[in-house]
Design an enzyme around this catalytic site. Structure first.
Site, PDB file in Angstrom:
ATOM      1  N   GLY A   7       0.764  -1.197  -0.084  1.00 15.99           N
ATOM      2  CA  GLY A   7      -0.136  -0.014   0.056  1.00 15.99           C
ATOM      3  C   GLY A   7       1.030   0.949   0.037  1.00 15.99           C
ATOM      4  O   GLY A   7       0.532   2.266   0.420  1.00 15.99           O
ATOM      5  N   ALA A   9       1.806   3.330  -2.356  1.00 24.32           N
ATOM      6  CA  ALA A   9       1.582   4.469  -3.038  1.00 24.32           C
ATOM      7  C   ALA A   9       0.660   5.524  -2.321  1.00 24.32           C
ATOM      8  O   ALA A   9       0.249   6.573  -2.818  1.00 24.32           O
ATOM      9  CB  ALA A   9       1.145   4.060  -4.474  1.00 24.32           C
ATOM     10  N   ARG A  81     -10.918   6.993   5.069  1.00 23.98           N
ATOM     11  CA  ARG A  81     -12.343   7.635   5.713  1.00 23.98           C
ATOM     12  C   ARG A  81     -12.396   8.990   4.913  1.00 23.98           C
ATOM     13  O   ARG A  81     -11.651   9.675   4.498  1.00 23.98           O
ATOM     14  CB  ARG A  81     -12.037   7.904   7.174  1.00 23.98           C
ATOM     15  CG  ARG A  81     -12.141   6.644   7.726  1.00 23.98           C
ATOM     16  CD  ARG A  81     -12.034   6.853   9.302  1.00 23.98           C
ATOM     17  NE  ARG A  81     -12.912   7.661  10.150  1.00 23.98           N
ATOM     18  CZ  ARG A  81     -12.753   8.197  11.194  1.00 23.98           C
ATOM     19  NH1 ARG A  81     -11.757   7.907  11.822  1.00 23.98           N
ATOM     20  NH2 ARG A  81     -13.757   9.081  11.678  1.00 23.98           N
ATOM     21  N   ARG A  87     -14.707   4.056  11.026  1.00 22.59           N
ATOM     22  CA  ARG A  87     -13.668   3.273  10.541  1.00 22.59           C
ATOM     23  C   ARG A  87     -14.410   2.089  10.173  1.00 22.59           C
ATOM     24  O   ARG A  87     -14.024   1.332   9.138  1.00 22.59           O
ATOM     25  CB  ARG A  87     -12.794   2.859  11.673  1.00 22.59           C
ATOM     26  CG  ARG A  87     -11.469   4.081  12.004  1.00 22.59           C
ATOM     27  CD  ARG A  87     -10.527   3.561  12.850  1.00 22.59           C
ATOM     28  NE  ARG A  87      -9.591   4.261  13.003  1.00 22.59           N
ATOM     29  CZ  ARG A  87      -9.770   5.447  14.134  1.00 22.59           C
ATOM     30  NH1 ARG A  87     -10.519   5.182  15.058  1.00 22.59           N
ATOM     31  NH2 ARG A  87      -8.690   6.204  14.543  1.00 22.59           N
ATOM     32  N   ASN A  94     -11.954  -2.800   2.494  1.00 27.54           N
ATOM     33  CA  ASN A  94     -10.888  -3.083   3.095  1.00 27.54           C
ATOM     34  C   ASN A  94     -10.367  -4.621   3.440  1.00 27.54           C
ATOM     35  O   ASN A  94      -9.336  -5.074   3.537  1.00 27.54           O
ATOM     36  CB  ASN A  94     -10.306  -2.101   4.186  1.00 27.54           C
ATOM     37  CG  ASN A  94      -9.942  -0.635   3.694  1.00 27.54           C
ATOM     38  OD1 ASN A  94      -9.890  -0.569   2.345  1.00 27.54           O
ATOM     39  ND2 ASN A  94      -9.950   0.169   4.649  1.00 27.54           N
ATOM     40  N   ILE A 117      -2.078  -2.101   9.503  1.00 30.31           N
ATOM     41  CA  ILE A 117      -2.429  -0.571   9.512  1.00 30.31           C
ATOM     42  C   ILE A 117      -3.782  -0.460   8.967  1.00 30.31           C
ATOM     43  O   ILE A 117      -4.393   0.663   9.471  1.00 30.31           O
ATOM     44  CB  ILE A 117      -1.427   0.297   8.934  1.00 30.31           C
ATOM     45  CG1 ILE A 117       0.062  -0.143   9.528  1.00 30.31           C
ATOM     46  CG2 ILE A 117      -1.643   1.797   8.933  1.00 30.31           C
ATOM     47  CD1 ILE A 117       1.141   0.426   8.631  1.00 30.31           C
ATOM     48  N   THR A 118      -4.111  -0.889   8.232  1.00 33.10           N
ATOM     49  CA  THR A 118      -5.531  -0.949   7.186  1.00 33.10           C
ATOM     50  C   THR A 118      -6.499  -1.076   8.135  1.00 33.10           C
ATOM     51  O   THR A 118      -6.975  -1.871   8.849  1.00 33.10           O
ATOM     52  CB  THR A 118      -5.713  -1.877   6.329  1.00 33.10           C
ATOM     53  OG1 THR A 118      -4.570  -1.862   5.384  1.00 33.10           O
ATOM     54  CG2 THR A 118      -6.851  -1.614   5.324  1.00 33.10           C
ATOM     55  N   HIS A 177      -8.788   0.033  18.515  1.00 34.86           N
ATOM     56  CA  HIS A 177      -8.080   0.914  17.697  1.00 34.86           C
ATOM     57  C   HIS A 177      -9.197   1.775  16.892  1.00 34.86           C
ATOM     58  O   HIS A 177      -9.167   2.025  15.898  1.00 34.86           O
ATOM     59  CB  HIS A 177      -7.271   0.667  16.488  1.00 34.86           C
ATOM     60  CG  HIS A 177      -6.742   1.676  15.654  1.00 34.86           C
ATOM     61  ND1 HIS A 177      -5.777   2.692  16.274  1.00 34.86           N
ATOM     62  CD2 HIS A 177      -6.621   1.990  14.434  1.00 34.86           C
ATOM     63  CE1 HIS A 177      -5.767   3.602  15.700  1.00 34.86           C
ATOM     64  NE2 HIS A 177      -5.768   3.095  14.222  1.00 34.86           N
TER      65      HIS A 177
END
Length: 312
Positions: A7, A9, A81, A87, A94, A117-118, A177
């Site tokens: 991921g 980019a 988001r 989220r 995702n 992290i996604t 999270h």
């Protein structure tokens, strides 16, 4: 030591790649992957920075070349988001992205430590665990949900409120999270005391800090730069621990003993095999105990959603 960013980019991925290129130990390799065709160019761009970190970029459907020989894989791929979304609205897109990438990790570098992290992390980590389990390569000491952004935000907000240097404040954050599952343990910050009102206000601000950024960017994105910094801090800590440094402690969202939920963010001693020891969350204040009990249903539902996504 080889670190792969999947991921790379995107907004988080580029910030993370820049920080890793400048801060990884000399002799490290950094591998960037994204579906976007620009990715090899991002690597060329970063390759002009004079540090002893080798960098290569790969694009397209197949992440295999980026993953070969990776010790650490950081996954930030996905959609961001927008205002009005939380989220969990990200889940539908995702979830599929994380499932696909983790399947490739399972095949190509099954022994790597993986940092997810996604968002929504509460759920995507459960997806990753189930995918790895199906592939027969799951090691719960090597899969992490990266919650470091909650910690650095807590440190910043507490330092601001109390007139401290941000570098001298370290707030443990437990739970999950997103929203109410984020629980900063303000009672455990040494040398700082808070009124009940301050605790309530700070906790809420930390829980809603992501929304603060989404709204401030007015439809132009979510927290990418601070998240890049948080992911770099976690990734660099992991690299130091894997290389044998002693006493490296970070909070992250991992599978533990299931006392609170199957996955739970808590302080971890990191080592050569990933998690060396899951540390106790210590003594909680009445406010924190209450918040902990109040979040568990939400957290467990988030986890079940991820498990069902893979096993349905």
């Amino acid at each position: 030591m080889k670190v792969a960013v999947l991921g790379a980019a995107g907004g988080i991925g580029q910030a993370l790649a820049l920080l890793l290129k400048t801060q990884l130990p000399s002799g490290s390799e950094l591998s960037l992957y994204d579906i976007a065709p620009v990715t090899p160019g991002v690597a060329v761009d970063l390759s002009h920075i004079p540090t002893a970190v080798k960098i290569k970029g790969f694009s397209g459907e197949d992440a295999t070349p980026a993953l070969e020989g990776a010790d650490v894989v950081l996954i930030s791929a996905g959609v961001a988001r927008k205002p009005g979304m939380d989220r969990s609205d990200l889940f539908n897109v995702n979830a599929g992205i994380v499932k696909n990438l983790v399947q490739q990790v399972a095949k190509t570098c099954p022994k790597a430590c993986i940092g997810i992290i996604t968002n929504p992390v509460n759920t995507t980590v459960a997806i990753a665990a189930e995918v790895l389990k199906k592939a027969g390569v799951y090691d719960k000491n090597k899969l992490f949900g990266v919650t470091t952004l909650d910690i650095i935000r807590s440190n910043t907000f507490v330092a601001e409120l109390k007139g401290k240097q941000p570098g001298e404040v370290e707030v443990p954050v437990i739970g999950g999270h997103s929203g109410v599952t984020i629980l900063p343990l303000l009672s455990q910050v040494p040398g700082v005391s808070f009124t009940e009102q301050e605790v309530a206000d700070l906790t809420k601000r930390i829980q809603n800090a992501g929304t603060e950024v989404v709204e401030a960017k007015a439809g132009g994105g979510s927290a990418t730069l601070s998240m890049g910094q948080a992911a770099a801090r976690f990734g660099l800590s992991l690299v130091r621990a894997l290389q044998g440094e002693q006493g490296v402690i970070e909070c992250a969202y991992v599978e533990g003993d299931g006392q609170y939920a199957r996955f739970f963010s808590q302080p971890l001693l990191l080592g050569k095999n990933g998690v060396e020891e899951r540390k106790s969350i210590g003594t909680l204040s009445a406010f924190e105990q209450n918040a902990l009990e109040g979040m568990l249903d939400t957290l467990k539902k988030d986890i079940a959603l991820g498990e069902e996504f893979v096993n349905k």
